[in-house]
Design a protein around this motif. Sequence first.
Motif, short mmCIF file in Angstrom:
data_model
loop_
_atom_site.label_atom_id
_atom_site.label_comp_id
_atom_site.label_asym_id
_atom_site.label_seq_id
_atom_site.Cartn_x
_atom_site.Cartn_y
_atom_site.Cartn_z
N THR A 1 0.80 -1.23 0.00
CA THR A 1 0.00 0.00 0.00
C THR A 1 0.83 1.28 0.00
O THR A 1 0.53 2.21 -0.77
CB THR A 1 -0.99 -0.01 1.18
N PRO A 2 1.88 1.41 0.82
CA PRO A 2 2.66 2.66 0.78
C PRO A 2 3.25 2.94 -0.61
O PRO A 2 3.26 4.09 -1.07
CB PRO A 2 3.76 2.43 1.82
N ALA A 3 3.73 1.91 -1.29
CA ALA A 3 4.30 2.11 -2.62
C ALA A 3 3.22 2.49 -3.62
O ALA A 3 3.43 3.37 -4.47
CB ALA A 3 5.02 0.84 -3.09
N VAL A 4 2.05 1.86 -3.53
CA VAL A 4 0.95 2.19 -4.43
C VAL A 4 0.49 3.63 -4.20
O VAL A 4 0.22 4.37 -5.15
CB VAL A 4 -0.22 1.20 -4.27
N HIS A 5 0.42 4.05 -2.95
CA HIS A 5 0.02 5.43 -2.65
C HIS A 5 1.05 6.42 -3.18
O HIS A 5 0.68 7.50 -3.67
CB HIS A 5 -0.19 5.60 -1.15
N ALA A 6 2.32 6.07 -3.08
CA ALA A 6 3.35 6.94 -3.66
C ALA A 6 3.18 7.04 -5.17
O ALA A 6 3.33 8.12 -5.76
CB ALA A 6 4.74 6.41 -3.31
N LEU A 7 2.85 5.93 -5.80
CA LEU A 7 2.61 5.91 -7.24
C LEU A 7 1.42 6.81 -7.61
O LEU A 7 1.51 7.64 -8.51
CB LEU A 7 2.36 4.48 -7.71
N LEU A 8 0.30 6.63 -6.91
CA LEU A 8 -0.90 7.41 -7.22
C LEU A 8 -0.67 8.90 -6.97
O LEU A 8 -1.17 9.74 -7.72
CB LEU A 8 -2.08 6.90 -6.40
N THR A 9 0.07 9.22 -5.93
CA THR A 9 0.40 10.62 -5.66
C THR A 9 1.20 11.20 -6.81
O THR A 9 0.94 12.31 -7.29
CB THR A 9 1.18 10.75 -4.35
N HIS A 10 2.19 10.44 -7.28
CA HIS A 10 3.00 10.90 -8.41
C HIS A 10 2.14 11.13 -9.65
O HIS A 10 2.30 12.15 -10.34
CB HIS A 10 4.09 9.89 -8.73
N LEU A 11 1.23 10.20 -9.93
CA LEU A 11 0.40 10.33 -11.12
C LEU A 11 -0.41 11.62 -11.09
O LEU A 11 -0.50 12.34 -12.09
CB LEU A 11 -0.52 9.12 -11.27
N HIS A 12 -1.01 11.93 -9.94
CA HIS A 12 -1.80 13.15 -9.84
C HIS A 12 -0.90 14.38 -9.95
O HIS A 12 -1.27 15.36 -10.61
CB HIS A 12 -2.59 13.16 -8.53
N GLU A 13 0.28 14.34 -9.36
CA GLU A 13 1.19 15.48 -9.46
C GLU A 13 1.68 15.67 -10.89
O GLU A 13 2.01 16.79 -11.31
CB GLU A 13 2.37 15.28 -8.51
N ALA A 14 1.72 14.56 -11.66
CA ALA A 14 2.15 14.63 -13.06
C ALA A 14 1.01 15.00 -13.99
O ALA A 14 1.21 15.10 -15.21
CB ALA A 14 2.75 13.28 -13.49
N GLY A 15 -0.18 15.20 -13.44
CA GLY A 15 -1.32 15.63 -14.25
C GLY A 15 -2.23 14.53 -14.71
O GLY A 15 -3.20 14.79 -15.45
N PHE A 16 -1.97 13.28 -14.30
CA PHE A 16 -2.84 12.16 -14.69
C PHE A 16 -3.94 12.04 -13.65
O PHE A 16 -3.69 11.72 -12.49
CB PHE A 16 -2.03 10.86 -14.77
N ARG A 17 -5.17 12.29 -14.07
CA ARG A 17 -6.29 12.33 -13.14
C ARG A 17 -7.18 11.08 -13.22
O ARG A 17 -8.14 10.98 -12.45
CB ARG A 17 -7.15 13.57 -13.42
N LEU B 1 -5.79 6.87 -22.91
CA LEU B 1 -5.74 6.95 -21.45
C LEU B 1 -4.57 6.13 -20.92
O LEU B 1 -3.84 6.56 -20.01
CB LEU B 1 -7.06 6.43 -20.87
N ILE B 2 -4.36 4.95 -21.50
CA ILE B 2 -3.24 4.10 -21.09
C ILE B 2 -1.92 4.77 -21.45
O ILE B 2 -0.96 4.75 -20.67
CB ILE B 2 -3.36 2.71 -21.73
N ARG B 3 -1.85 5.38 -22.63
CA ARG B 3 -0.62 6.08 -23.02
C ARG B 3 -0.33 7.23 -22.05
O ARG B 3 0.83 7.44 -21.64
CB ARG B 3 -0.73 6.61 -24.44
N ASP B 4 -1.37 7.97 -21.66
CA ASP B 4 -1.18 9.06 -20.70
C ASP B 4 -0.63 8.52 -19.38
O ASP B 4 0.26 9.14 -18.76
CB ASP B 4 -2.50 9.79 -20.46
N PHE B 5 -1.17 7.41 -18.92
CA PHE B 5 -0.66 6.79 -17.69
C PHE B 5 0.79 6.38 -17.85
O PHE B 5 1.64 6.70 -16.99
CB PHE B 5 -1.53 5.59 -17.31
N HIS B 6 1.11 5.69 -18.93
CA HIS B 6 2.48 5.22 -19.13
C HIS B 6 3.46 6.39 -19.22
O HIS B 6 4.58 6.32 -18.70
CB HIS B 6 2.56 4.35 -20.38
N ASP B 7 3.07 7.45 -19.87
CA ASP B 7 3.95 8.61 -19.96
C ASP B 7 4.13 9.28 -18.60
O ASP B 7 5.22 9.73 -18.25
CB ASP B 7 3.41 9.61 -20.98
N ALA B 8 3.04 9.35 -17.82
CA ALA B 8 3.12 9.97 -16.50
C ALA B 8 3.96 9.14 -15.54
O ALA B 8 4.74 9.69 -14.75
CB ALA B 8 1.71 10.17 -15.93
#
Length: 259
Positions: free
Chosen positions: A33-49, A93-100
């Motif tokens: 969970t901590p690693a997944v939350h770090a990932l999700l935080t990064h995605l939002h900070e990178a603009g992936f909503r 959408l998948i490309r946006d995720f992969h780029d983020a």
Amino acid sequence: MYQEEEQPLSGGNVSEGVVRVGDTVRRPAGPWTPAVHALLTHLHEAGFRAAPRPLGIDDRGREVLSFVRGEIIWPDRFALVDPSEGLARVARLIRDFHDAVAGFTPPSDARWNALVPADGADIIAHHDLAPWNLVADGEEAWAFIDWDNAAPGTRLWDLAYAAHGFVPLSGHPHWQRADAADRLRAFADAYGLDEPGRRGLVPLLGRRTRAMHDFLRDQAALGNQPWARHWAEGHGDAWRSDAEYTERHEDQWLRALLG
């Protein structure tokens, strides 16, 4: 003190213990969970909503995520991705995720819930990009949920799994499509997959699907739930049938992707 009612949530194949509380979702936490939350935080900070936002851990030790409004598209709303425009939207959408996620540096102590290890590790992949994890709020916001299985993987490994579900590449008479090759081409085009990627994707299409059959078989032999139940319900047979269908048509997929 007022406490909002917990509403059990269904959808997908693994939803035990998942509840909605107001505008949040509470799920059983794990070592990952901590690693997944770090990932999700990064995605939002990178603009992936198109993913839930992590909101910490509650007083019962459950992870807390923002509630993603909408409905799971599988199976009743699969028509949303039946038109080529809907399928292309998923690929983008998948490309946006992969780029983020390409800019994400996992925590040094990251632990991942890698159920089906990938053949390589150039990103942190979702590993379950499928219709049963896509939430659509009408024609507006679409988002992927269920990030618990995120782990090191590759873009192509994620794409092979996504193609299975969204094209779909299925041996089942109800889901098998005469235009599967054309849809696979449209999916790759919308993602922006280059020629080396297209050549590399084709052998992974069947391999990734067969990996799901093998995973369920092995987990059932160990008696691990919920996988043993899924195996008993025939999920393994479905994955094997889809893998055999996909492998038989590799030449067709390659012609469509390179034509």
